[in-house]
Design an enzyme around this catalytic site. Structure first.
Site, PDB file in Angstrom:
ATOM      1  N   ASN A   1     135.472 -10.798  53.203  1.00 42.28           N
ATOM      2  CA  ASN A   1     135.364  -9.564  54.003  1.00 42.28           C
ATOM      3  C   ASN A   1     136.045  -9.666  55.373  1.00 42.28           C
ATOM      4  O   ASN A   1     136.338  -8.640  55.997  1.00 42.28           O
ATOM      5  CB  ASN A   1     133.900  -9.152  54.197  1.00 42.28           C
ATOM      6  CG  ASN A   1     133.247  -8.599  52.954  1.00 42.28           C
ATOM      7  OD1 ASN A   1     132.020  -8.623  52.809  1.00 42.28           O
ATOM      8  ND2 ASN A   1     134.044  -8.092  52.013  1.00 42.28           N
TER       9      ASN A   1
ATOM     10  N   ASP B   1     127.128  -3.367  46.622  1.00 44.25           N
ATOM     11  CA  ASP B   1     128.510  -2.893  46.521  1.00 44.25           C
ATOM     12  C   ASP B   1     128.545  -1.369  46.406  1.00 44.25           C
ATOM     13  O   ASP B   1     127.626  -0.768  45.856  1.00 44.25           O
ATOM     14  CB  ASP B   1     129.166  -3.544  45.295  1.00 44.25           C
ATOM     15  CG  ASP B   1     130.677  -3.411  45.312  1.00 44.25           C
ATOM     16  OD1 ASP B   1     131.232  -3.050  46.365  1.00 44.25           O
ATOM     17  OD2 ASP B   1     131.303  -3.672  44.271  1.00 44.25           O
TER      18      ASP B   1
HETATM   19  C1  FPP Z   1     130.167  -3.398  49.865  1.00 46.42           C
HETATM   20  O1  FPP Z   1     130.647  -2.090  49.906  1.00 46.42           O
HETATM   21  C2  FPP Z   1     129.335  -3.743  50.981  1.00 46.42           C
HETATM   22  C3  FPP Z   1     129.684  -4.611  51.972  1.00 46.42           C
HETATM   23  C4  FPP Z   1     130.979  -5.276  52.054  1.00 46.42           C
HETATM   24  C5  FPP Z   1     128.798  -4.936  53.082  1.00 46.42           C
HETATM   25  C6  FPP Z   1     127.326  -4.719  52.864  1.00 46.42           C
HETATM   26  C7  FPP Z   1     126.770  -4.180  54.137  1.00 46.42           C
HETATM   27  C8  FPP Z   1     125.749  -3.322  54.253  1.00 46.42           C
HETATM   28  C9  FPP Z   1     124.956  -2.889  53.096  1.00 46.42           C
HETATM   29  C10 FPP Z   1     125.349  -2.728  55.569  1.00 46.42           C
HETATM   30  C11 FPP Z   1     124.939  -3.665  56.641  1.00 46.42           C
HETATM   31  C12 FPP Z   1     124.100  -4.811  56.230  1.00 46.42           C
HETATM   32  C13 FPP Z   1     122.899  -5.137  56.752  1.00 46.42           C
HETATM   33  C14 FPP Z   1     122.198  -6.359  56.284  1.00 46.42           C
HETATM   34  C15 FPP Z   1     122.229  -4.329  57.750  1.00 46.42           C
HETATM   35  P1  FPP Z   1     132.206  -1.868  49.871  1.00 46.42           P
HETATM   36  O2  FPP Z   1     132.657  -1.528  51.233  1.00 46.42           O
HETATM   37  O3  FPP Z   1     132.903  -3.030  49.261  1.00 46.42           O
HETATM   38  O4  FPP Z   1     132.278  -0.621  48.908  1.00 46.42           O
HETATM   39  P2  FPP Z   1     133.480  -0.205  47.963  1.00 46.42           P
HETATM   40  O5  FPP Z   1     133.669  -1.313  46.966  1.00 46.42           O
HETATM   41  O6  FPP Z   1     132.987   1.053  47.342  1.00 46.42           O
HETATM   42  O7  FPP Z   1     134.678   0.002  48.826  1.00 46.42           O
END
Ligand code: FPP
Length: 247
Positions: free
Chosen positions: A75, A27
């Site tokens: 998501n 996250d």
């Molecule tokens: C949370 O950050 C992360 C995600 C929803 C997706 C996770 C994806 C990756 C780490 C990159 C691609 C994955 C792979 C396996 C190559 P957020 O967007 O919710 O962050 P925030 O809460 O700060 O807005």
């Protein structure tokens, strides 16, 4: 839950007390980008680099299973451009990492509603899973279009169907039978769950499987998470006494 252990090196870890299975809620990509006045996709790109770093570190340390929450059922509600960017990042990651996974004896598996993913991503997943299926040193499990409640609903439907067809007697249902109908059927429950970016929530991740999992929440945003911090968390994990509900 939240603590800040001192630094640790690989040599300091007790190799007999390593978690066999680490699960991570990655996250903070969006916040990482916002702090730098970048768009959210840049945060996901940097997050993808952190995925690569952590996969390598877990393989080096000797972790057998690593499950990453890469895309939740919730998501899908994000803006279309962000969903598309995440899907193309995922495809790029699979294409660029496949050779290294083969060389490093890492097997890829997926949990979640794979059929909801774009065709091209499904193809890349199948291709990498096929190329790595005989690998034995570590299993990387990507949770994609995954939700713990949806997984449990699916399990109930499967068991109910077996009851309807006379294959299962309701009185004979056990916890093992329930576990056998989850995506994770042949994967041990996580020993350690790490969540980055400081939120104290499990966000619909592996709800059944984390019953006795040690939880560690770090304020670090996912793109900044690295090998050193993983080692610190493992040192902290090794200092905890796991009682599984007993005395
Ligand atoms: C949370 O950050 C992360 C995600 C929803 C997706 C996770 C994806 C990756 C780490 C990159 C691609 C994955 C792979 C396996 C190559 P957020 O967007 O919710 O962050 P925030 O809460 O700060 O807005």
């Amino acid at each position: 839950m939240n603590s800040s252990p001192s630094s640790a090196s690989l040599a300091e870890l007790d190799t007999t007390k390593l978690p066999a299975h680490i699960a991570i809620i990655m996250d903070g990509n969006g916040r990482w980008a916002k702090k730098r006045l970048l768009n959210r996709v840049s945060g996901h790109e940097k997050g993808s680099d952190a995925v690569r770093t952590v996969v390598r570190a877990c393989r080096e340390i000797g972790v057998s299973y690593l499950t990453l929450y890469a895309f939740s059922t919730e998501n899908w509600q994000r803006p279309r451009f962000e969903v598309e960017a995440l899907m193309s990042l995922l495809k790029r990651f699979l294409e660029s990492e496949q050779n290294e996974m083969v060389e490093n004896n890492i097997r890829l598996r997926v949990i979640g509603q794979v059929d909801r993913l774009p065709e091209k991503v499904q193809e890349a997943l199948h291709q990498t899973m096929k190329a790595t299926r005989d690998n034995t040193a570590m299993t990387l499990i990507l949770a994609l279009s995954y939700g713990g409640r949806a997984e449990i609903v699916r399990m109930v439907q499967e068991v109910a169907n077996k009851i309807r067809h006379g294959e299962v007697d309701p009185d004979s249902i056990t916890a093992e039978m329930v576990a056998d109908h989850l995506y994770t059927r042949d994967i041990p429950d996580p020993d350690l769950l790490i969540r980055t970016s400081g939120e104290m929530r499990v966000s619909n991740f592996l709800l059944w499987q984390i019953a006795y999992t040690e939880i560690f929440v770090t304020p670090t945003l996912w793109p900044d998470f690295n090998r050193d911090e993983l080692l610190q968390i493992l040192k902290d994990y090794q200092s905890r006494e796991r009682r599984f509900g007993q005395v």
